[in-house]
Design a protein around this motif. Structure first.
Motif, PDB file in Angstrom:
ATOM      1  N   SER A  10       0.816  -1.221   0.000  1.00 26.27           N
ATOM      2  CA  SER A  10       0.000   0.000   0.000  1.00 26.27           C
ATOM      3  C   SER A  10       0.847   1.266   0.000  1.00 26.27           C
ATOM      4  CB  SER A  10      -0.938   0.005   1.217  1.00 26.27           C
ATOM      5  OG  SER A  10      -0.185   0.003   2.416  1.00 26.27           O
ATOM      6  N   GLY A  11       2.137   1.161   0.359  1.00 30.83           N
ATOM      7  CA  GLY A  11       3.015   2.323   0.339  1.00 30.83           C
ATOM      8  C   GLY A  11       2.818   3.268   1.504  1.00 30.83           C
ATOM      9  N   VAL A  12       2.112   2.833   2.536  1.00 30.41           N
ATOM     10  CA  VAL A  12       1.893   3.681   3.701  1.00 30.41           C
ATOM     11  C   VAL A  12       2.179   2.905   4.969  1.00 30.41           C
ATOM     12  CG1 VAL A  12       0.149   5.120   2.581  1.00 30.41           C
ATOM     13  CG2 VAL A  12      -0.570   3.101   3.859  1.00 30.41           C
ATOM     14  N   ALA A  13       2.410   3.643   6.024  1.00 33.84           N
ATOM     15  CA  ALA A  13       2.544   3.069   7.366  1.00 33.84           C
ATOM     16  C   ALA A  13       1.389   3.602   8.190  1.00 33.84           C
ATOM     17  CB  ALA A  13       3.871   3.482   7.985  1.00 33.84           C
ATOM     18  N   LEU A  14       1.052   2.885   9.209  1.00 29.94           N
ATOM     19  CA  LEU A  14      -0.061   3.283  10.062  1.00 29.94           C
ATOM     20  C   LEU A  14       0.470   3.461  11.472  1.00 29.94           C
ATOM     21  CD1 LEU A  14      -3.070   3.761   9.774  1.00 29.94           C
ATOM     22  CD2 LEU A  14      -3.431   1.418  10.479  1.00 29.94           C
ATOM     23  N   LEU A  15       0.322   4.660  11.999  1.00 33.27           N
ATOM     24  CA  LEU A  15       0.774   4.963  13.347  1.00 33.27           C
ATOM     25  C   LEU A  15      -0.391   4.832  14.319  1.00 33.27           C
ATOM     26  CD1 LEU A  15       2.901   8.136  12.568  1.00 33.27           C
ATOM     27  CD2 LEU A  15       3.661   5.780  12.777  1.00 33.27           C
ATOM     28  N   PRO A  16      -0.111   4.657  15.608  1.00 29.91           N
ATOM     29  CA  PRO A  16      -1.205   4.590  16.585  1.00 29.91           C
ATOM     30  C   PRO A  16      -2.148   5.781  16.433  1.00 29.91           C
ATOM     31  CG  PRO A  16       0.870   4.045  17.633  1.00 29.91           C
ATOM     32  CD  PRO A  16       1.189   4.514  16.234  1.00 29.91           C
ATOM     33  N   GLY A  17      -3.427   5.512  16.589  1.00 29.06           N
ATOM     34  CA  GLY A  17      -4.423   6.554  16.382  1.00 29.06           C
ATOM     35  C   GLY A  17      -4.899   6.607  14.943  1.00 29.06           C
ATOM     36  N   ALA A  18      -4.557   5.593  14.147  1.00 24.48           N
ATOM     37  CA  ALA A  18      -4.973   5.481  12.747  1.00 24.48           C
ATOM     38  C   ALA A  18      -4.481   6.650  11.902  1.00 24.48           C
ATOM     39  CB  ALA A  18      -6.488   5.322  12.638  1.00 24.48           C
ATOM     40  N   ARG A  19      -3.253   7.115  12.185  1.00 29.69           N
ATOM     41  CA  ARG A  19      -2.648   8.170  11.364  1.00 29.69           C
ATOM     42  C   ARG A  19      -1.849   7.510  10.244  1.00 29.69           C
ATOM     43  NH1 ARG A  19      -1.691  10.636  16.734  1.00 29.69           N
ATOM     44  NH2 ARG A  19       0.144   9.318  16.736  1.00 29.69           N
ATOM     45  N   VAL A  20      -2.136   7.916   9.030  1.00 25.95           N
ATOM     46  CA  VAL A  20      -1.472   7.352   7.856  1.00 25.95           C
ATOM     47  C   VAL A  20      -0.236   8.186   7.555  1.00 25.95           C
ATOM     48  CG1 VAL A  20      -1.737   6.816   5.415  1.00 25.95           C
ATOM     49  CG2 VAL A  20      -3.666   6.522   6.967  1.00 25.95           C
ATOM     50  N   LEU A  21       0.853   7.489   7.291  1.00 26.22           N
ATOM     51  CA  LEU A  21       2.123   8.146   7.021  1.00 26.22           C
ATOM     52  C   LEU A  21       2.750   7.495   5.795  1.00 26.22           C
ATOM     53  CD1 LEU A  21       4.055  10.227   8.435  1.00 26.22           C
ATOM     54  CD2 LEU A  21       5.128   8.259   9.522  1.00 26.22           C
ATOM     55  N   PRO A  22       3.154   8.287   4.785  1.00 25.59           N
ATOM     56  CA  PRO A  22       3.835   7.689   3.633  1.00 25.59           C
ATOM     57  C   PRO A  22       5.121   6.991   4.082  1.00 25.59           C
ATOM     58  CG  PRO A  22       3.237   9.966   3.188  1.00 25.59           C
ATOM     59  CD  PRO A  22       2.985   9.724   4.646  1.00 25.59           C
ATOM     60  N   ILE A  23       5.500   5.942   3.385  1.00 26.52           N
ATOM     61  CA  ILE A  23       6.681   5.159   3.740  1.00 26.52           C
ATOM     62  C   ILE A  23       7.935   6.035   3.796  1.00 26.52           C
ATOM     63  CG2 ILE A  23       8.219   3.312   2.941  1.00 26.52           C
ATOM     64  CD1 ILE A  23       5.714   2.250   4.222  1.00 26.52           C
ATOM     65  N   ALA A  24       8.068   6.975   2.889  1.00 23.62           N
ATOM     66  CA  ALA A  24       9.251   7.848   2.891  1.00 23.62           C
ATOM     67  C   ALA A  24       9.317   8.658   4.184  1.00 23.62           C
ATOM     68  CB  ALA A  24       9.213   8.774   1.680  1.00 23.62           C
TER      69      ALA A  24
END
Length: 180
Positions: A10-24
């Motif tokens: 998917s090219g994203v990471a998921l931080l606690p609290g359902a915050r989406v962060l691009p892999i870069a």
């Protein structure tokens, strides 16, 4: 999460609290010293208490991401973690627990039972809701949106016994004596 050569990352990471962060951005945060904590995976044995441990709660919230009621988008961080089959009849285990916002948790608790709202959970985290009219709705863990190949399946539990009639769960929700 486990990998599958057929699926696209998917090219994203998921931080606690359902915050989406691009892999870069995640890679830059790690280079800058951001701590990484692996997600614990529950085993086959239930926990001995009503309240899930912090590790179990973190797994359930990461799996679900949102309230599991059909169409509800309250983030898991603001949800209760509810037993599908009430404790002590059902174990404190990921296969018997999922996230519900307070509204849907109270709805299931006070308007549940044989003629009310019912939910059934499968070991992969899929939840099947049955309305008082008998219609069914199926929800899958929100984590499948971002990590479709992550196998969220936990232990298959033995058949669970529902609480006996008259256990007090069929009373209506209490009404406030005074308004807020």
């Amino acid at each position: 999460p486990e990998t599958d050569s057929r699926a696209q990352d998917s090219g994203v990471a998921l931080l606690p609290g359902a915050r989406v962060l691009p892999i870069a951005a995640l890679a830059e945060a790690i280079r800058s010293g951001a701590p990484i904590k692996p997600l614990w995976r529950p085993g086959p044995d239930p926990e001995p208490h009503y309240q899930p441990s912090a590790k179990l709660a973190a797994f359930i919230r990461a799996r679900d991401l949102f309230c599991r009621f059909p169409g509800c988008d309250v983030p898991a961080e603001r949800c209760d973690i509810d037993h599908v089959v009430p404790y002590p009849y059902g174990p404190t285990h990921a296969s018997n627990m999922h996230c519900k916002c307070r509204t849907h948790h109270l709805m299931k608790t006070f308007w549940g039972g044989d003629n009310g709202w019912r939910d059934k959970q499968l070991p992969d985290g899929t939840v099947i809701w049955t309305t008082p009219a008998g219609q069914t709705y199926t929800t899958t863990p929100g984590s499948r949106l971002f990590f479709p190949t992550w196998n969220t399946t936990t232990a298959e539990l033995p058949p669970l016994t529902q609480p006996p009639p008259g256990s007090g769960r069929d009373v209506q929700m209490p009404r406030r004596q005074r308004t807020r």
